[in-house]
Write an enzyme that holds these catalytic residues in place. Structure first.
Site, PDB file in Angstrom:
ATOM      1  N   THR A  13      16.198  10.870  14.012  1.00  0.00           N
ATOM      2  CA  THR A  13      17.199  10.025  14.313  1.00  0.00           C
ATOM      3  C   THR A  13      18.167  10.804  14.903  1.00  0.00           C
ATOM      4  OG1 THR A  13      18.376  10.563  12.076  1.00  0.00           O
ATOM      5  CG2 THR A  13      16.698   8.662  11.821  1.00  0.00           C
ATOM      6  N   GLY A  14      18.964  10.073  15.830  1.00  0.00           N
ATOM      7  CA  GLY A  14      20.246  10.675  16.288  1.00  0.00           C
ATOM      8  C   GLY A  14      19.530  11.763  17.434  1.00  0.00           C
ATOM      9  N   THR A  16      18.950  11.582  20.762  1.00  0.00           N
ATOM     10  CA  THR A  16      19.014  11.278  22.350  1.00  0.00           C
ATOM     11  C   THR A  16      20.103  12.599  23.012  1.00  0.00           C
ATOM     12  OG1 THR A  16      21.303  10.052  21.968  1.00  0.00           O
ATOM     13  CG2 THR A  16      19.358   8.794  22.255  1.00  0.00           C
ATOM     14  N   GLY A  20      19.518  16.809  17.602  1.00  0.00           N
ATOM     15  CA  GLY A  20      18.299  15.944  17.566  1.00  0.00           C
ATOM     16  C   GLY A  20      17.636  15.977  18.540  1.00  0.00           C
ATOM     17  N   SER A 141      25.144  20.619   7.051  1.00  0.00           N
ATOM     18  CA  SER A 141      25.953  21.829   7.938  1.00  0.00           C
ATOM     19  C   SER A 141      26.526  22.597   6.846  1.00  0.00           C
ATOM     20  CB  SER A 141      26.938  20.962   8.445  1.00  0.00           C
ATOM     21  OG  SER A 141      28.266  21.664   8.979  1.00  0.00           O
ATOM     22  N   TYR A 154      33.855  14.412   6.472  1.00  0.00           N
ATOM     23  CA  TYR A 154      32.887  14.949   7.135  1.00  0.00           C
ATOM     24  C   TYR A 154      31.993  15.945   6.073  1.00  0.00           C
ATOM     25  CZ  TYR A 154      29.330  17.743  10.028  1.00  0.00           C
ATOM     26  OH  TYR A 154      28.316  18.356  10.582  1.00  0.00           O
TER      27      TYR A 154
END
Length: 264
Positions: A13-14, A16, A20, A141, A154
């Site tokens: 996912t993610g 592009t 990822g 992360s 985040y």
């Protein structure tokens, strides 16, 4: 060690751009059929074309869909009912003053960064267990351990991913399925490159100087003393997705250059 993922289907996912995209490329290079995902058709098509140009023989597909929503996850699962490897990489980040973060913004971060992985893991994990093989990897992360004061919203989502991945791993006991989290540190993705270029212009420095100074100032505990390359993060993910990583389960694997100052 030769990693061969032939016959395996992987969803990133993610994917592009950034980490990822590098993960998708690494999995494809190892023989997996890789499904790229992003929110818009245009970006997915562009990423797919770029990867096909670099790897003409790779097995690639693209499915657009916003995994930060229930509808987007459902549409993705309808289009792709089964996967062998799920990389929960989609996520957002940004510096914000804690006292100015609205309830809606907290919810937005949680939906995109956390619930996307929850929903897709729920959809795909049972099939993995039935087939007795599968890999689920959450891209967390170092901010999940070192909560940044400028991005508390985040950091909260990245800590949540660690809890979820560990809990899901316990559900795989005695099977050929594993669930792990990978924790990158500061990484030179496309968005960070733009940030560093702006920083270099503002401070009248070279991009290399600006990047190095940023790490020294904001991540002084880094042993790497530089931004990681997206390929360095992808290398860890590809290994964890491999058959060779069968004994690695329920782990939080750090690729953050030694920022986290702890042995365990």
């Amino acid at each position: 060690m030769h990693i061969d993922l032939s016959g395996k289907t992987a969803l990133v996912t993610g994917s592009t751009a950034g980490i990822g995209f590098a993960i998708a490329r690494g999995l494809a290079a190892s023989g997996a059929e890789v499904v790229l995902n992003g929110r818009g058709e245009a970006r997915v098509d562009a990423a797919l074309a770029k990867l096909k140009q670099a790897m003409p023989n790779a097995k690639l597909r693209g499915i657009a869909g916003d995994v930060g929503t229930v509808e987007g996850c459902n549409d993705l699962v309808t289009a792709l009912p089964e996967v062998d490897i799920l990389i929960n990489n989609a996520g957002i980040y940004g510096a914000q003053d804690f006292f100015e973060i609205s309830d809606e913004e907290w919810s937005r971060y949680f939906e995109i960064n956390v619930m996307s992985g929850v929903r897709l893991s729920r959809a795909y994990m049972q099939g993995m267990l039935k087939r007795n093989w599968g890999r689920i990897i959450f891209i967390s992360s170092e901010s999940g351990l070192n909560i940044p004061t400028e991005m508390i919203q985040y950091g909260m989502t990245k800590t949540a991913q660690l809890a979820i991945s560990r809990g899901l791993a316990k559900l795989t006991s005695g099977t050929g399925v594993t669930v792990n989290a990978v924790l990158p540190g500061p990484t030179m993705s496309e968005g960070v490159e733009v940030f560093v270029k702006d920083l270099a212009r503002q401070n009248k420095q070279s991009e290399q100087e600006a990047a190095a100074n940023f790490v020294k100032q904001h991540r002084p505990g880094s042993l790497l003393q530089r931004f990681a390359d997206v390929g360095e993060i992808a290398n860890m993910v590809v290994y964890v997705a491999s058959k060779e990583a069968s004994a690695t389960n329920g782990a939080a694997l750090r690729v953050e250059g030694g920022i986290v100052d702890t042995i365990a």
